[in-house]
Design an enzyme around this catalytic site. Structure first.
Site, short mmCIF file in Angstrom:
data_model
loop_
_atom_site.label_atom_id
_atom_site.label_comp_id
_atom_site.label_asym_id
_atom_site.label_seq_id
_atom_site.Cartn_x
_atom_site.Cartn_y
_atom_site.Cartn_z
N TYR A 160 50.97 31.97 42.65
CA TYR A 160 50.42 30.95 41.35
C TYR A 160 49.68 29.91 41.67
N ARG B 117 28.19 37.58 30.31
CA ARG B 117 27.27 38.61 29.65
C ARG B 117 27.01 38.30 28.01
N THR C 12 45.89 38.85 39.18
CA THR C 12 45.76 38.44 37.72
C THR C 12 45.12 37.16 37.66
N ALA D 111 43.48 28.60 31.27
CA ALA D 111 44.79 27.87 31.19
C ALA D 111 45.12 27.60 32.72
N GLY E 197 55.02 39.01 28.19
CA GLY E 197 55.02 38.86 26.51
C GLY E 197 55.40 40.12 25.97
N HIS F 3 60.44 33.13 26.61
CA HIS F 3 61.43 34.13 26.92
C HIS F 3 62.89 33.83 27.46
N ARG G 6 62.93 29.55 33.28
CA ARG G 6 62.37 28.40 33.17
C ARG G 6 63.80 27.13 32.68
N ASN H 298 36.63 38.66 36.02
CA ASN H 298 36.35 39.74 35.04
C ASN H 298 36.06 38.91 33.69
P1 NAD Z 1 53.88 33.92 29.29
O1 NAD Z 1 54.56 34.59 30.38
O2 NAD Z 1 54.62 33.67 28.29
O3 NAD Z 1 52.68 34.42 28.98
C1 NAD Z 1 51.78 35.06 29.78
C2 NAD Z 1 51.13 36.19 29.14
O4 NAD Z 1 50.15 36.83 29.86
C3 NAD Z 1 52.15 37.38 28.88
O5 NAD Z 1 52.11 37.92 27.55
C4 NAD Z 1 52.02 38.40 29.77
O6 NAD Z 1 52.28 39.62 29.33
C5 NAD Z 1 50.57 38.45 29.75
N1 NAD Z 1 49.93 38.98 31.27
C6 NAD Z 1 50.29 38.85 32.44
N2 NAD Z 1 49.53 39.41 33.49
C7 NAD Z 1 48.63 40.08 32.51
C8 NAD Z 1 47.55 40.85 32.99
N3 NAD Z 1 47.29 41.24 34.33
N4 NAD Z 1 46.80 41.21 32.06
C9 NAD Z 1 46.92 40.95 30.84
N5 NAD Z 1 47.87 40.13 30.18
C10 NAD Z 1 48.85 39.78 31.20
O7 NAD Z 1 53.55 32.49 29.99
P2 NAD Z 1 53.06 31.17 28.98
O8 NAD Z 1 54.08 30.14 29.19
O9 NAD Z 1 52.72 31.33 27.88
O10 NAD Z 1 51.78 30.77 29.86
C11 NAD Z 1 50.43 31.17 29.54
C12 NAD Z 1 49.55 30.51 30.36
O11 NAD Z 1 49.65 29.17 30.38
C13 NAD Z 1 49.74 30.93 31.77
O12 NAD Z 1 48.37 31.32 32.38
C14 NAD Z 1 50.18 29.96 32.42
O13 NAD Z 1 49.95 29.89 33.94
C15 NAD Z 1 49.75 28.77 31.59
N6 NAD Z 1 50.54 27.47 32.00
C16 NAD Z 1 51.77 27.56 31.14
C17 NAD Z 1 52.85 26.30 31.29
C18 NAD Z 1 53.84 26.41 30.58
O14 NAD Z 1 54.67 25.59 30.68
N7 NAD Z 1 53.94 27.27 29.61
C19 NAD Z 1 52.13 25.31 32.22
C20 NAD Z 1 51.22 25.60 33.01
C21 NAD Z 1 50.32 26.58 32.74
N1 UDP Z 2 32.72 42.29 33.47
C1 UDP Z 2 33.72 42.60 32.39
N2 UDP Z 2 33.14 42.59 31.18
C2 UDP Z 2 31.76 42.24 30.84
C3 UDP Z 2 31.08 41.98 32.13
C4 UDP Z 2 31.57 41.92 33.52
O1 UDP Z 2 34.86 42.85 32.58
O2 UDP Z 2 31.27 42.20 29.99
C5 UDP Z 2 33.37 42.21 34.68
C6 UDP Z 2 32.93 43.36 35.91
O3 UDP Z 2 34.11 43.90 36.40
C7 UDP Z 2 32.38 42.53 36.99
C8 UDP Z 2 32.96 41.17 37.00
O4 UDP Z 2 33.10 40.74 35.50
O5 UDP Z 2 32.82 42.83 38.18
C9 UDP Z 2 31.98 39.77 37.22
O6 UDP Z 2 30.76 39.93 36.44
P1 UDP Z 2 29.34 39.32 36.98
O7 UDP Z 2 28.41 39.78 36.10
O8 UDP Z 2 29.79 37.78 37.39
O9 UDP Z 2 29.29 39.98 38.61
P2 UDP Z 2 28.89 41.57 38.95
O10 UDP Z 2 28.78 42.59 37.90
O11 UDP Z 2 27.46 41.28 39.71
O12 UDP Z 2 29.83 41.89 40.00
N1 UDP Z 3 65.56 24.05 37.09
C1 UDP Z 3 66.94 23.84 37.10
N2 UDP Z 3 67.81 24.61 36.66
C2 UDP Z 3 67.46 25.56 35.96
C3 UDP Z 3 66.02 26.26 36.12
C4 UDP Z 3 65.22 25.32 36.65
O1 UDP Z 3 67.64 22.67 37.34
O2 UDP Z 3 68.34 26.47 35.62
C5 UDP Z 3 64.70 22.92 37.50
C6 UDP Z 3 63.79 23.49 38.68
O3 UDP Z 3 64.36 23.24 40.22
C7 UDP Z 3 62.47 22.40 38.55
C8 UDP Z 3 62.68 22.00 37.12
O4 UDP Z 3 63.91 22.58 36.53
O5 UDP Z 3 62.89 21.38 39.32
C9 UDP Z 3 61.51 22.91 36.18
O6 UDP Z 3 61.66 24.09 36.62
P1 UDP Z 3 60.65 25.14 35.83
O7 UDP Z 3 61.28 26.54 36.31
O8 UDP Z 3 61.16 25.30 34.12
O9 UDP Z 3 59.23 24.87 35.95
P2 UDP Z 3 58.51 24.38 37.27
O10 UDP Z 3 58.00 23.01 36.76
O11 UDP Z 3 59.34 24.41 38.34
O12 UDP Z 3 57.40 25.22 37.39
#
Ligand code: NAD
Ligand code: UDP
Ligand code: UDP
Length: 345
Positions: A149, A110, A96, A118, A42, A185, A190, A103
């Site tokens: 993923y 809490r 992630t 998502a 992002g 992006h 995609r 987390n």
């Molecule tokens: P995106 O890559 O544009 O957005 C993901 C965001 O998460 C980005 O801003 C990235 O910087 C942030 N991010 C990644 N790892 C992180 C981390 N460890 N800590 C904090 N931020 C982090 O993708 P999107 O299309 O906007 O997707 C958003 C959500 O929706 C994702 O969870 C994705 O799996 C889900 N999703 C999207 C689609 C789609 O078609 N767009 C389909 C199925 C599921």
């Molecule tokens: N956590 C957090 N923010 C909060 C409370 C918890 O990020 O306000 C995180 C913390 O790292 C913890 C995880 O969430 O390890 C899971 O929390 P949970 O209470 O389920 O488990 P525990 O703390 O017992 O591992």
């Molecule tokens: N695809 C394609 N040309 C491209 C990018 C993707 O034909 O330049 C195809 C890819 O093989 C898949 C579909 O388009 O069958 C959707 O791909 P995308 O990466 O957008 O999402 P996915 O549903 O596979 O996560």
């Protein structure tokens, strides 16, 4: 908005494609929005227009680390979503999804806050049931290049279900099908972003395989309607719900539709199909219709026209900056080791 209805809402991944639209929607509705993002895929630009708003706050944070804030609701979107991005650092992708879910669920536990995950149609993998309904358990390769993923998201669903059973958390799980629109992006690889950039740059449109594989594409505004409706659904709406557009299309037909939408004369070229590329994908959205009265409204050509406008502006901006056309993910090896995915543009 009445003070009583105003909520403090955390959106993780809020600077991404879907997250930025969600933040915008919640800010417009009058809620206090905390956007958390590590800017892996992002960008600040996606939410720059919200920064001056007094009910919006942006925080750089990685959800694999604990987060201590005070909110009423959590939308957990943080995770790279395009195959090019999530395969760039697969171990981090799983962390992630899994550590991020732990987390955010710990935070929700809490605070006794409602939490939305998502999730994705990828939990169905290369589905053997068509269209996909929520009670289908999927057909997923646990050790392939997409597994970081797919399995990460499946494990996150397990954690959500167990935090509900074990701690009584109010959870929401949206299984999101392919979504497109402005703020994708341009270099995410995609299919819609690739075809848009290629068509507008006069380059060949890269269809993988013979283009007979299908996807069902939902316009972003419709998807955000679905997110908010699901979050606001009555207490106990805790089972996963498919959100997507049931209109299914082959990738070859999509290439032709995008060429038309952009007025491009680019030819179509064929490239090898990536490993484990799902063959067919179409949501059964009867649960979403019944539970939250939701279905997509935007026709594909209408959504593609709006998306083309965005990509045209992005390309013009890149040219104006002297950067030329942005490179785009024309194959799954596009991101080179050593370069962050977010630096690809
Ligand atoms: P995106 O890559 O544009 O957005 C993901 C965001 O998460 C980005 O801003 C990235 O910087 C942030 N991010 C990644 N790892 C992180 C981390 N460890 N800590 C904090 N931020 C982090 O993708 P999107 O299309 O906007 O997707 C958003 C959500 O929706 C994702 O969870 C994705 O799996 C889900 N999703 C999207 C689609 C789609 O078609 N767009 C389909 C199925 C599921
Ligand atoms: N956590 C957090 N923010 C909060 C409370 C918890 O990020 O306000 C995180 C913390 O790292 C913890 C995880 O969430 O390890 C899971 O929390 P949970 O209470 O389920 O488990 P525990 O703390 O017992 O591992
Ligand atoms: N695809 C394609 N040309 C491209 C990018 C993707 O034909 O330049 C195809 C890819 O093989 C898949 C579909 O388009 O069958 C959707 O791909 P995308 O990466 O957008 O999402 P996915 O549903 O596979 O996560």
């Amino acid at each position: 908005m009445r003070e009583f209805d105003r909520k403090r809402i955390l959106v993780t991944g809020g600077a991404g494609f879907l997250g930025s639209h969600l933040c915008e929607r919640l800010v417009e509705a009058g809620h206090d929005v905390l956007c958390v993002d590590n800017f892996f895929t992002g960008t600040r630009e996606n939410v720059a227009h919200l920064i001056p708003r007094s009910n919006f706050e942006l925080m750089r944070h990685d959800v694999t680390f604990p987060l201590y804030v005070e909110v009423d609701e959590i939308y957990n979107l943080a995770c790279p979503a395009s195959p090019v991005h999530y395969q760039y650092d697969p171990v981090r992708t799983t962390k992630t999804s899994v550590h991020g879910a732990i987390n955010m669920l710990g935070l929700a536990k809490r605070l006794r806050a409602k939490i939305f995950q998502a999730s994705t149609s990828e939990v169905y993998g290369d589905a053997r049931v068509h269209p996909q309904k929520e009670d289908y358990w999927g057909h997923v390769n646990p050790i392939g290049p997409r597994s970081c993923y797919d399995e990460g998201k499946r494990c996150a669903e397990t954690l959500f279900a167990d935090y509900r059973r074990q701690y009584g958390l109010e959870i929401r799980i949206a299984r999101i099908f392919n979504t497109y629109g402005p703020r994708m992006h341009p270099a995410d690889g995609r299919v819609v972003s690739n075809f848009m950039v290629q068509a507008l740059s006069g380059e060949p449109l890269t269809v993988y395989g013979d283009g007979s594989q299908t996807r069902s594409l939902c316009y972003v505004d419709d998807m955000i309607d679905g997110f908010v409706a699901l979050m606001d659904a009555p207490d106990g709406t805790c089972d996963p719900v498919n959100l997507g557009n049931p209109h299914e299309i082959t990738m070859l037909e999509l290439a032709e539709r995008i060429a038309r939408a952009t007025g491009s004369a680019s030819p179509i070229t064929f490239r090898p199909l990536p490993i484990d590329d799902p063959w067919h994908r179409r949501p059964d959205i009867s649960s979403a219709r019944a539970l939250i009265g939701w279905e997509p409204r935007t026709a594909l050509d209408e959504g593609l026209a709006a998306t083309a406008g965005y990509f045209r502006a992005q390309l013009a901006h890149a040219r104006h900056d002297g950067r030329g056309a942005p490179p785009h993910g024309s194959s799954l090896t596009f991101i080179q080791p050593g370069s962050r995915a977010s630096k690809a543009l």
